[in-house]
Design an enzyme around this catalytic site. Structure first.
Site, PDB file in Angstrom:
ATOM      1  N   GLY A   1     -14.147  51.090  13.111  1.00 24.12           N
ATOM      2  CA  GLY A   1     -14.238  50.768  14.530  1.00 24.12           C
ATOM      3  C   GLY A   1     -13.404  49.550  14.869  1.00 24.12           C
ATOM      4  O   GLY A   1     -12.250  49.439  14.438  1.00 24.12           O
TER       5      GLY A   1
ATOM      6  N   LYS B   1     -13.172  67.461  18.559  1.00 21.51           N
ATOM      7  CA  LYS B   1     -12.363  66.684  17.608  1.00 21.51           C
ATOM      8  C   LYS B   1     -11.025  67.362  17.310  1.00 21.51           C
ATOM      9  O   LYS B   1      -9.997  66.693  17.167  1.00 21.51           O
ATOM     10  CB  LYS B   1     -13.154  66.430  16.334  1.00 21.51           C
ATOM     11  CG  LYS B   1     -14.364  65.539  16.581  1.00 21.51           C
ATOM     12  CD  LYS B   1     -15.091  65.174  15.318  1.00 21.51           C
ATOM     13  CE  LYS B   1     -16.477  64.608  15.656  1.00 21.51           C
ATOM     14  NZ  LYS B   1     -16.468  63.446  16.557  1.00 21.51           N
TER      15      LYS B   1
ATOM     16  N   THR C   1     -12.363  54.183   8.338  1.00 21.93           N
ATOM     17  CA  THR C   1     -12.165  53.532   9.633  1.00 21.93           C
ATOM     18  C   THR C   1     -13.444  52.768   9.993  1.00 21.93           C
ATOM     19  O   THR C   1     -14.549  53.266   9.787  1.00 21.93           O
ATOM     20  CB  THR C   1     -11.813  54.556  10.735  1.00 21.93           C
ATOM     21  OG1 THR C   1     -12.848  55.546  10.808  1.00 21.93           O
ATOM     22  CG2 THR C   1     -10.488  55.231  10.445  1.00 21.93           C
TER      23      THR C   1
ATOM     24  N   ASP D   1     -10.407  60.097  16.783  1.00 25.80           N
ATOM     25  CA  ASP D   1      -9.502  61.256  16.855  1.00 25.80           C
ATOM     26  C   ASP D   1      -8.079  60.802  17.154  1.00 25.80           C
ATOM     27  O   ASP D   1      -7.115  61.357  16.625  1.00 25.80           O
ATOM     28  CB  ASP D   1      -9.976  62.226  17.939  1.00 25.80           C
ATOM     29  CG  ASP D   1     -11.359  62.773  17.633  1.00 25.80           C
ATOM     30  OD1 ASP D   1     -11.696  62.890  16.445  1.00 25.80           O
ATOM     31  OD2 ASP D   1     -12.105  63.069  18.593  1.00 25.80           O
TER      32      ASP D   1
ATOM     33  N   GLU E   1     -16.068  70.232  12.676  1.00 24.87           N
ATOM     34  CA  GLU E   1     -16.813  70.839  13.788  1.00 24.87           C
ATOM     35  C   GLU E   1     -16.611  72.350  13.844  1.00 24.87           C
ATOM     36  O   GLU E   1     -17.012  72.990  14.806  1.00 24.87           O
ATOM     37  CB  GLU E   1     -16.397  70.209  15.122  1.00 24.87           C
ATOM     38  CG  GLU E   1     -17.115  68.900  15.388  1.00 24.87           C
ATOM     39  CD  GLU E   1     -16.782  68.291  16.745  1.00 24.87           C
ATOM     40  OE1 GLU E   1     -17.431  67.307  17.100  1.00 24.87           O
ATOM     41  OE2 GLU E   1     -15.861  68.779  17.428  1.00 24.87           O
TER      42      GLU E   1
ATOM     43  N   THR F   1     -15.238  56.950  22.732  1.00 21.23           N
ATOM     44  CA  THR F   1     -15.118  58.405  22.545  1.00 21.23           C
ATOM     45  C   THR F   1     -13.655  58.798  22.329  1.00 21.23           C
ATOM     46  O   THR F   1     -12.795  58.473  23.141  1.00 21.23           O
ATOM     47  CB  THR F   1     -15.659  59.165  23.782  1.00 21.23           C
ATOM     48  OG1 THR F   1     -16.951  58.660  24.103  1.00 21.23           O
ATOM     49  CG2 THR F   1     -15.746  60.658  23.496  1.00 21.23           C
TER      50      THR F   1
ATOM     51  N   GLY G   1     -13.418  58.764  28.322  1.00 18.81           N
ATOM     52  CA  GLY G   1     -13.226  60.169  27.981  1.00 18.81           C
ATOM     53  C   GLY G   1     -12.479  60.349  26.671  1.00 18.81           C
ATOM     54  O   GLY G   1     -12.026  59.389  26.039  1.00 18.81           O
TER      55      GLY G   1
HETATM   56  O1  RIB Z   1     -14.773  62.566  18.572  1.00 18.59           O
HETATM   57  C1  RIB Z   1     -15.110  62.710  19.919  1.00 18.59           C
HETATM   58  C2  RIB Z   1     -15.439  64.147  20.188  1.00 18.59           C
HETATM   59  O2  RIB Z   1     -16.603  64.483  19.472  1.00 18.59           O
HETATM   60  C3  RIB Z   1     -15.750  64.473  21.622  1.00 18.59           C
HETATM   61  O3  RIB Z   1     -14.614  64.843  22.370  1.00 18.59           O
HETATM   62  C4  RIB Z   1     -16.787  65.592  21.506  1.00 18.59           C
HETATM   63  O4  RIB Z   1     -16.356  66.822  21.997  1.00 18.59           O
HETATM   64  C5  RIB Z   1     -17.127  65.665  20.032  1.00 18.59           C
HETATM   65  O5  RIB Z   1     -16.457  66.686  19.415  1.00 18.59           O
END
Ligand code: RIB
Length: 313
Positions: A224, A43, A222, A256, A142, A252, A291
């Site tokens: 989605g 993240k 948020t 972010d 994280e 994914t 990705g």
């Molecule tokens: O938010 C997506 C991310 O969550 C991924 O890239 C993974 O690494 C996790 O951290």
């Protein structure tokens, strides 16, 4: 000497091991997938590259390991335009994420923090002057909470605008939330922080208002593909971002991309409403490619989706 960062991200760097499968497996079930990739993510790294892609000088404070995959994410952050002098190498493995993505683009993620766990308040202190001189500090969860807290404290002491994306979801104390100018949870994180089901617009609004009482500033939930909503301290107004219709293949990194775009927009001096629209476009575009870091849009694509000239700054 490189440009001092306007956005500083404190967060994780991961290598994402991603399997694509027609549907997510049930507990105890084995399915045959149809694609496997190893790509840079985390993240912190995603949000830093997302901001840097918008043309804003950005640095990432975080830790990577000394294993063979460390270079994958280090290189992506460097090539993404982020200042990598703020990264610390620690002995041992780099953080990893184990990701499953189904054919609707929905995902399920397990993160093993590894090197990310080595981020300490003492490491944050090394960059206190840089944080103090930035426009925006952007954090997630994280990395260890005491490091996040320290970064937020330094930023607040110097009037730097703070954004916290409380992901992955975990309960947070009010002392920490009081250091946040803009809290950006998704529906799951809003529910964990408040105990309120935030899966409907009304629930998300109720959770946002409950969180407003606990943060220093504003709250954006948020939702989605349903967009996002922003509630502002001292006002009854609810700002809802436009939903951009795109061909989504993988969610994914979309959250972010939203957060990085938002931080960049704020650092560029956009109004709150403009920054939210900008972030929504960043988030939507990230769903159109597989990705995490590989899916993040650069500024020209964002401007094209926004369908306007340069935003005012
Ligand atoms: O938010 C997506 C991310 O969550 C991924 O890239 C993974 O690494 C996790 O951290």
């Amino acid at each position: 000497m490189s440009t001092p960062p306007r956005v500083i991200v404190v967060g994780s760097l991961n290598v994402d091991f991603t399997a694509r499968v027609s549907r997510l497996p049930d507990a105890g079930e084995t399915l045959i997938g149809d694609n496997f990739t190893i790509v840079p993510g985390g993240k912190g790294a995603n949000q830093a590259v997302a901001a840097a892609y918008q043309g804003v000088p950005t640095a990432l404070i975080g830790c990577i390991g000394t294993d063979s995959v460390a270079e994958i994410v280090f290189d992506a952050v460097r090539r993404g335009g982020c200042d990598t002098r703020f990264l610390t190498k620690v002995d041992g493995p780099t953080g990893i994420a184990h990701i499953e993505v189904d054919h609707n683009g929905d995902n399920r993620i397990i993160v093993v923090p590894q090197a990310n766990d080595a981020l300490t308040p003492a490491i944050i202190d090394r960059y206190a002057d840089d944080i103090a001189n930035a426009a925006v500090l952007l954090c997630q969860l994280e990395v260890p909470l005491d490091a996040v807290r320290r970064a937020l404290e330094i930023a607040q002491a110097h009037g730097v605008f703070t954004i916290l994306n409380p992901a992955p979801a975990r309960p947070l104390d009010d002392d920490l939330l009081s250091l946040v100018d803009l809290l950006v949870p998704n529906e799951t994180e809003a529910a964990v922080l408040t105990g309120i089901d935030a899966t409907t617009r009304e629930g998300a609004l109720e959770a946002a208002r409950a969180l407003l009482a606990r943060t220093k500033g504003d709250v954006c939930v948020t939702r989605g593909s349903s967009g996002s909503l922003l509630v502002t301290n001292g006002s009854d107004e609810v700002l809802e971002t436009e939903v951009f219709v795109v061909d989504a293949v993988d969610a994914t990194g979309a959250g972010d991309s939203f957060c990085g775009g938002l931080a960049a927009g704020m650092a560029l001096g956009l109004s709150r409403a403009e920054a939210f629209r900008y972030a929504a476009a960043c988030g939507a575009l990230a769903t159109t490619t597989h990705g995490a870091i590989p899916s993040l849009p650069m500024r020209d694509r964002v401007m094209e989706l926004l369908g306007s000239g340069e935003p005012a700054h």
